[in-house]
Scaffold this motif. Structure first.
Motif, mmCIF file in Angstrom:
data_model
loop_
_atom_site.group_PDB
_atom_site.id
_atom_site.type_symbol
_atom_site.label_atom_id
_atom_site.label_comp_id
_atom_site.label_asym_id
_atom_site.label_seq_id
_atom_site.Cartn_x
_atom_site.Cartn_y
_atom_site.Cartn_z
ATOM 1 N N GLY A 126 0.978 -1.344 0.145
ATOM 2 C CA GLY A 126 0.040 -0.089 0.117
ATOM 3 C C GLY A 126 0.634 1.071 -0.014
ATOM 4 N N ARG A 127 2.417 1.172 -0.018
ATOM 5 C CA ARG A 127 3.024 2.224 -0.071
ATOM 6 C C ARG A 127 2.974 2.911 -1.518
ATOM 7 N N ARG A 128 2.926 4.404 -1.348
ATOM 8 C CA ARG A 128 3.319 5.163 -2.377
ATOM 9 C C ARG A 128 4.234 6.169 -1.851
ATOM 10 N N VAL A 129 5.126 6.479 -3.038
ATOM 11 C CA VAL A 129 6.294 7.503 -2.917
ATOM 12 C C VAL A 129 6.306 8.492 -3.776
ATOM 13 N N CYS A 130 6.524 9.829 -3.336
ATOM 14 C CA CYS A 130 6.759 10.797 -4.213
ATOM 15 C C CYS A 130 8.267 10.701 -5.107
ATOM 16 N N PRO A 131 8.290 10.440 -6.418
ATOM 17 C CA PRO A 131 9.412 10.415 -6.987
ATOM 18 C C PRO A 131 10.446 12.002 -7.160
ATOM 19 N N SER A 132 9.754 12.757 -6.651
ATOM 20 C CA SER A 132 10.353 14.022 -6.595
ATOM 21 C C SER A 132 10.975 14.431 -5.215
ATOM 22 N N CYS A 133 10.259 14.544 -4.112
ATOM 23 C CA CYS A 133 10.777 14.943 -2.963
ATOM 24 C C CYS A 133 11.082 13.537 -1.999
ATOM 25 N N GLY A 134 10.588 12.227 -2.530
ATOM 26 C CA GLY A 134 10.868 11.302 -1.681
ATOM 27 C C GLY A 134 9.900 10.997 -0.365
ATOM 28 N N ALA A 135 8.860 11.781 -0.444
ATOM 29 C CA ALA A 135 7.937 11.762 0.701
ATOM 30 C C ALA A 135 7.083 10.376 0.574
ATOM 31 N N SER A 136 6.636 9.855 1.714
ATOM 32 C CA SER A 136 6.198 8.359 1.505
ATOM 33 C C SER A 136 4.845 8.304 2.364
ATOM 34 N N TYR A 137 3.727 7.615 1.732
ATOM 35 C CA TYR A 137 2.561 7.303 2.320
ATOM 36 C C TYR A 137 1.937 6.153 2.163
ATOM 37 N N HIS A 138 0.916 6.003 2.538
ATOM 38 C CA HIS A 138 0.233 4.595 2.547
ATOM 39 C C HIS A 138 -1.413 4.929 2.138
ATOM 40 N N ILE A 139 -1.671 3.931 1.119
ATOM 41 C CA ILE A 139 -3.060 4.337 0.492
ATOM 42 C C ILE A 139 -4.276 4.364 1.699
ATOM 43 N N LYS A 140 -3.986 3.538 2.641
ATOM 44 C CA LYS A 140 -5.031 3.373 3.651
ATOM 45 C C LYS A 140 -4.500 4.087 5.066
ATOM 46 N N PHE A 141 -3.336 3.814 5.431
ATOM 47 C CA PHE A 141 -2.897 4.139 6.896
ATOM 48 C C PHE A 141 -2.051 5.504 6.890
ATOM 49 N N ASN A 142 -1.790 6.044 5.663
ATOM 50 C CA ASN A 142 -1.200 7.534 5.945
ATOM 51 C C ASN A 142 -1.590 8.045 4.314
ATOM 52 N N PRO A 143 -2.715 8.276 3.959
ATOM 53 C CA PRO A 143 -2.921 8.784 2.657
ATOM 54 C C PRO A 143 -2.636 10.318 2.606
ATOM 55 N N PRO A 144 -2.333 10.506 1.110
ATOM 56 C CA PRO A 144 -2.003 12.029 1.083
ATOM 57 C C PRO A 144 -3.591 12.677 1.011
ATOM 58 N N LYS A 145 -3.365 14.096 1.435
ATOM 59 C CA LYS A 145 -4.503 14.863 1.402
ATOM 60 C C LYS A 145 -5.507 14.985 0.149
ATOM 61 N N VAL A 146 -4.703 14.831 -1.036
ATOM 62 C CA VAL A 146 -5.571 14.816 -2.169
ATOM 63 C C VAL A 146 -5.168 13.324 -2.883
ATOM 64 N N GLU A 147 -6.218 12.562 -3.241
ATOM 65 C CA GLU A 147 -5.507 11.226 -3.778
ATOM 66 C C GLU A 147 -4.795 11.196 -5.048
ATOM 67 N N GLY A 148 -3.520 10.562 -4.794
ATOM 68 C CA GLY A 148 -2.667 10.130 -5.670
ATOM 69 C C GLY A 148 -1.554 11.417 -5.852
ATOM 70 N N LYS A 149 -1.740 12.520 -5.091
ATOM 71 C CA LYS A 149 -0.880 13.470 -5.200
ATOM 72 C C LYS A 149 -0.035 13.584 -3.879
ATOM 73 N N CYS A 150 1.280 14.174 -4.185
ATOM 74 C CA CYS A 150 2.136 14.468 -2.894
ATOM 75 C C CYS A 150 1.777 15.700 -2.070
ATOM 76 N N ASP A 151 1.640 15.673 -0.918
ATOM 77 C CA ASP A 151 1.200 16.731 -0.150
ATOM 78 C C ASP A 151 2.065 17.889 -0.245
ATOM 79 N N VAL A 152 3.550 17.496 -0.428
ATOM 80 C CA VAL A 152 4.660 18.491 -0.299
ATOM 81 C C VAL A 152 4.874 19.295 -1.625
ATOM 82 N N CYS A 153 4.809 18.271 -2.845
ATOM 83 C CA CYS A 153 5.072 18.969 -4.032
ATOM 84 C C CYS A 153 4.202 18.929 -5.118
#
Ligand code: AP5
Ligand code: MG
Length: 217
Positions: A126-153
């Motif tokens: 379920g992990r997803r990462v941002c290829p640009s800044c390296g931020a890490s998410y989980h689709i269920k346990f730690n989702p980004p604010k907007v689905e599929g998009k990095c919160d930071v960049c």
């Protein structure tokens, strides 16, 4: 403080490392992140490392140790550091001890994030990462604010190439055979602390702070 984070793939090392590094003002050094950066920049180290990462195997000790000696010699490590994903073999641990002893230093704590294997697969797939800044998410346990998009960049987040079920199996196997012996290694040095890594992300960080407050005086 000189801290090592131990634990199987998906235990939450990278997730917790970010918090620890910010709270204790020490650099977060992740061998996996350094290899992935070199792979995306197609450096000679990256080209060599890629074959191993893609298969979930360890990059040879010689390459990894030499890379880490260079990184640990950088000035920001003088005040301490947090190692995430290194050492991963007894040979690497001995090389690190030798490197530190040359400057009169030693590891303060090896923190083992303890998570049973049945939780790991869910966390990793379920992990997803941002290829640009390296931020890490989980689709269920730690989702980004907007689905599929990095919160930071705000870039599209992606799945790590080695986060497929087959590669995770190989990484867990490598962990059992080559990395788990480090638990005994650091226990024998009397620097091992085990934290329960099964709770929510904030709870695990609290468990870590409880251990570190006795060390960081
Ligand atoms: P590396 O990048 O270090 O991968 P790893 O050890 O397999 O660990 P992961 O990054 O997969 O897991 P993590 O513990 O950081 O978990 P995370 O916090 O992301 O290494 C990759 C490769 O590089 C290796 O296979 C090898 O080829 C090479 N390499 C690296 N170091 C090397 C070395 N020293 N020698 C030789 N080769 C080396 O969390 C996982 C997921 O779970 C995330 O989605 C997160 O949001 C979620 N999560 C985290 N905590 C919780 C929680 N408490 N509850 C619910 N979900 C959670
Ligand atoms: Mg990681």
């Amino acid at each position: 403080m000189k801290i090592i984070l131990l634990g199987p793939p998906g235990a939450g090392k990278g997730t917790q490392a970010k918090f620890i590094s910010e709270r204790y003002f020490i650099p977060h050094i992740s061998t996996g992140d350094i290899f992935r950066k070199n792979i995306s920049e197609k450096t000679s180290l990256g080209v060599e490392a890629k074959k191993y990462l893609d298969e979930g195997k360890l990059v040879p000790d010689e390459i990894t140790i030499s890379m880490m000696k260079n990184r640990l010699a950088v000035d920001d490590c003088k005040k301490g550091f947090l190692l995430d994903g290194f050492p991963r073999t007894v040979t690497q641990a001995k090389a690190l001890d030798l490197f530190l002893s040359n400057t009169g230093g030693r590891i303060d704590v090896a923190l083992l994030i303890d998570v049973p294997k049945d939780l790991i697969l869910n966390r990793i797939t379920g992990r997803r990462v941002c290829p640009s800044c390296g931020a890490s998410y989980h689709i269920k346990f730690n989702p980004p604010k907007v689905e599929g998009k990095c919160d930071v960049c705000h870039n599209d987040i992606v799945q790590r190439k080695d986060d497929t079920e087959a590669t995770v199996k190989s990484r867990l196997d490598v962990y059992d055979k080559q990395t788990e012996p480090l638990i005994d290694y650091y226990e024998a040095q009397d620097v091992l602390s085990t934290v329960n890594g099964t709770g929510e992300i904030d709870q695990v960080f609290q468990n870590i702070k409880d251990v570190l407050k006795d060390i960081h005086k």
